[in-house]
Enzyme design. Structure first.
Site, PDB file in Angstrom:
ATOM      1  N   THR A  84      54.879  39.048  44.443  1.00  0.00           N
ATOM      2  CA  THR A  84      53.655  39.804  44.179  1.00  0.00           C
ATOM      3  C   THR A  84      52.793  39.174  43.083  1.00  0.00           C
ATOM      4  O   THR A  84      51.785  39.742  42.683  1.00  0.00           O
ATOM      5  CB  THR A  84      53.999  41.242  43.735  1.00  0.00           C
ATOM      6  OG1 THR A  84      54.877  41.150  42.610  1.00  0.00           O
ATOM      7  CG2 THR A  84      54.649  42.036  44.835  1.00  0.00           C
ATOM      8  N   LYS A 113      44.293  50.943  40.051  1.00  0.00           N
ATOM      9  CA  LYS A 113      45.365  50.554  40.975  1.00  0.00           C
ATOM     10  C   LYS A 113      46.688  51.172  40.533  1.00  0.00           C
ATOM     11  O   LYS A 113      47.110  50.991  39.401  1.00  0.00           O
ATOM     12  CB  LYS A 113      45.487  49.028  41.000  1.00  0.00           C
ATOM     13  CG  LYS A 113      44.216  48.343  41.496  1.00  0.00           C
ATOM     14  CD  LYS A 113      44.316  46.841  41.412  1.00  0.00           C
ATOM     15  CE  LYS A 113      44.390  46.368  39.993  1.00  0.00           C
ATOM     16  NZ  LYS A 113      44.279  44.903  39.841  1.00  0.00           N
ATOM     17  N   GLY A 169      50.033  37.563  41.282  1.00  0.00           N
ATOM     18  CA  GLY A 169      48.642  37.244  41.637  1.00  0.00           C
ATOM     19  C   GLY A 169      47.973  38.267  42.536  1.00  0.00           C
ATOM     20  O   GLY A 169      46.854  38.030  43.004  1.00  0.00           O
ATOM     21  N   THR A 170      48.635  39.417  42.770  1.00  0.00           N
ATOM     22  CA  THR A 170      48.003  40.404  43.674  1.00  0.00           C
ATOM     23  C   THR A 170      46.709  40.965  43.076  1.00  0.00           C
ATOM     24  O   THR A 170      45.743  41.191  43.789  1.00  0.00           O
ATOM     25  CB  THR A 170      48.943  41.590  44.002  1.00  0.00           C
ATOM     26  OG1 THR A 170      49.611  41.969  42.818  1.00  0.00           O
ATOM     27  CG2 THR A 170      49.938  41.259  45.064  1.00  0.00           C
ATOM     28  N   GLY A 171      46.700  41.184  41.747  1.00  0.00           N
ATOM     29  CA  GLY A 171      45.498  41.746  41.103  1.00  0.00           C
ATOM     30  C   GLY A 171      44.310  40.806  41.231  1.00  0.00           C
ATOM     31  O   GLY A 171      43.210  41.219  41.630  1.00  0.00           O
ATOM     32  N   CYS A 172      44.539  39.534  40.902  1.00  0.00           N
ATOM     33  CA  CYS A 172      43.452  38.530  40.996  1.00  0.00           C
ATOM     34  C   CYS A 172      42.968  38.442  42.438  1.00  0.00           C
ATOM     35  O   CYS A 172      41.763  38.379  42.711  1.00  0.00           O
ATOM     36  CB  CYS A 172      43.954  37.138  40.603  1.00  0.00           C
ATOM     37  SG  CYS A 172      44.810  37.093  39.034  1.00  0.00           S
TER      38      CYS A 172
END
Ligand SMILES: Cc1ncc(COP(=O)(O)OP(=O)(O)O)c(N)n1
Ligand SMILES: Cc1nc(C(=O)O)sc1CCOP(=O)(O)O
Ligand SMILES: [Mg+2]
Length: 568
Positions: free
Chosen positions: A280, A247, A282-285
């Protein structure tokens, strides 16, 4: 018998079986944990593999034990991650993402974090054996399709997870190699790197590192360009995962958000406009959980990644103005539901039957005839004393209808008057109107209730006691009963008269508003049928097919006040 395509038939103990390929079996919802009494099944596990590749499901040919078309498997993601007390990331984000993507999500908690929008104030790891116990509880019972991992804070927990997954194979494993929080706090130290690389990565169907995580997994390799990301994806793929999504959210000097997906054969450069927002966290989880959710539904990896990315982008864009916490990074709203609550002027939430007192129903043809906009018509009706408005715009184009409805909604809410949409549940949802009115040949009230949720107002047209009973069963809030008198506004409308109105009122468990041919001259007679649940009159032409809507509404209001209704 199911219409499943199959590899071949097999005879066993004088019974015929269909031999399904793993793909068919999976698409049909037979996972290796699928248990149906009397259904013979064989699970073939490949040593050391987490996947259910060797898995064969069999079904008795011609048998009726399993009507697989009537029993659909609920897609299920198990997240193995840490808890975030601020609920922006971790387990809480995973639950919200899966709910938004409509899959079931179970949870194995690996650590508790004391966390907010400022950063991580504390971490307490869950003991390894209790992580093992949670894993076993869920995996031994609950037909998990996909395991998604987040914060794995110790070598012991990573090893426990890998061991349990070998014991209870699932369809796919999504690994989000969480190491450092977005606030820069360490969530899994360098000591776990070797176990990650040796044990977990080779089992993964996809890993989803950001630039920092990819760099950490690659011994500190510098990642500054899209070409660097491609190289990283290839190197990480060599470590065993089937797919690698690097990412590029943190890539410097890029107006787009660029992610690289590599499956060992092809590189996919997934670009989207960068969304400028503070929210933003928590976007990865959420991205990893959404990928897991799509894979659990049976989609191939490329589609799963694309849909998951689009979902997260939509939620980020929606959540730009959400204001939670004082730190640099706020959470976002996965379910796209928070914003309307923060709007300044909002109507009361519960339906009040006395709102039916003077129910003004607009008509696009009449407005056109008198040369006024729908917005002017609504304003005038409210000024004259209308207590609820219904937009009945049979000729409007959808886009125009939506725009007018939004403008009318603002006016109505300024005056505390609910606004309903006639027929068009889609328009009501799109503009967040207070509810809908549906007739017997429109969308059934039960379906409208499912789409609109519990708070919105739903009215149903009823001419008979049976229809009134059904409206109540379906979860409506009120019924409209008519035509009380003949009307020119609605073609081929059956007139029920005052007697029909009274019969329906007596049978109805819901409040009633009378409609059809009602105006200043006869409103009093309508209200004097003396039914305690008759709360008002709904009127079209007597208000809107007149030169001055406000004056006519005011006159009707006075007549209704004189009839002393709506007080019971
Ligand atoms: C309050 C109220 N009652 C009845 C109706 C009629 O609805 P329906 O039968 O669906 O007919 P149309 O209005 O859609 O032509 C109503 N609109 N409002
Ligand atoms: C929209 C509508 N529904 C009816 C029903 O009988 O359900 S009668 C009707 C038209 C009411 O218009 P007016 O007030 O101009 O008579
Ligand atoms: Mg209708």
């Amino acid at each position: 018998m199911a219409s499943a395509t199959f590899l071949s038939t097999l005879s066993l103990a004088n019974k015929n079986y269909l031999l399904l390929t793993p793909t068919h079996a999976y698409a049909k919802g037979y996972t290796n944990n699928f248990r149906v009494s009397n259904l013979p099944s064989i699970v073939v596990r490949k040593e050391g593999s987490v996947r259910s590749q060797g898995f064969v499901a069999m079904q008795e040919k011609g048998g009726s034990t399993l009507s697989d078309d009537s029993r659909t498997k609920t897609p299920h993601v198990l997240t193995v991650a840490g808890s975030d007390s601020g609920a922006g990331a971790g387990i809480q984000a995973d639950l919200k993402a899966c709910a938004a993507r409509r899959v079931y999500c179970s949870t194995v908690i690996t650590a508790l974090t004391a966390q907010n929008t400022v950063g991580v104030q504390g971490v307490s790891n869950v003991p390894e054996d209790f992580v093992a116990q949670q894993l076993k509880s869920v995996l031994s019972d609950m037909q998990v399709d996909v395991v998604k991992t987040g914060m794995l804070p110790s070598v012991g927990i990573v090893k426990t997870l890998c061991k349990t997954l070998r014991e209870f194979p699932v369809h796919a494993l999504v690994v989000d190699p969480v190491m450092v929080s977005t606030s820069g706090d360490v969530l899994a130290g360098p000591s776990i790197l070797s176990t990650f690389l040796e044990e977990l990565l080779p089992m993964a169907d996809i890993i989803t590192p950001n630039l920092k995580e990819a760099s950490a997994l690659l011994n500190g390799m510098q990642l500054e360009t899209v070409d660097d990301m491609r190289s990283a994806a290839r190197l990480l793929h060599n470590m065993g995962p089937k797919n690698v999504l690097v990412k590029g959210g943190d890539l410097p000097d890029s107006s787009d958000a660029v992610d690289i997906l590599y499956n060992g054969h092809n590189f996919y450069e997934l670009r989207s406009p960068r969304i400028r927002t503070r929210n933003t966290h928590g976007t990865g989880c959420s991205l990893a959980s959404s990928i897991a959710a799509e894979v659990a539904k049976g989609y191939p990896m490329l589609s799963a990644v694309k849909v998951a990315k689009r979902f997260v982008e939509t939620a980020l864009d929606y959540s730009k103005e959400i204001d939670i916490g004082n730190g640099p990074q706020g959470p976002f709203d996965h379910l796209l539901r928070l914003k309307s609550h923060s709007q300044a002027c909002h109507r009361q939430q519960t339906f009040d039957p006395s709102d039916l007192f003077l129910y003004a129903v607009t008509d696009s043809r009449m407005n056109k005839r008198w040369g006024r906009s729908i917005i002017d018509a609504v304003k005038a009706a409210i000024d004259g004393g209308a207590t609820i408005i219904q937009l009945r715009e049979k000729d409007a184009e959808t886009k125009d209808f939506m725009e007018s409805a939004k403008a009318c909604l603002r006016i109505c809410h300024l005056h505390g008057v609910p606004l309903l949409i006639n027929d068009r549940v889609d328009v009501a949802i799109a503009c967040d109107a207070d509810g809908v009115h549906v007739g017997q040949s429109d969308m059934p009230a039960r379906v409208a209730r499912t789409l609109l949720g519990p708070e919105k107002i739903i009215g149903v047209s009823c001419k008979t006691p049976e229809q009134a009973e059904q409206a109540w069963v379906d979860g409506a809030d009120y019924i409209g009963c008519g035509g009380v008198y003949p009307t020119n506004t609605k073609e081929n409308n059956i007139t029920v008269g005052l007697n029909g109105l009274k019969t329906v009122c007596m049978a109805s468990k819901l409040p009633v508003v009378a409609i059809g041919g009602i105006g200043v001259s006869n409103a009093r007679a309508v209200m004097e049928i003396c039914a305690s649940n008759l709360k008002g009159v709904a009127v079209v032409s007597a208000l809107f097919d007149r030169e001055c809507v406000q004056t006519e509404t005011r006159k009707l209001h006075e007549v209704l006040l004189g009839s002393n209704i709506g007080s019971t």
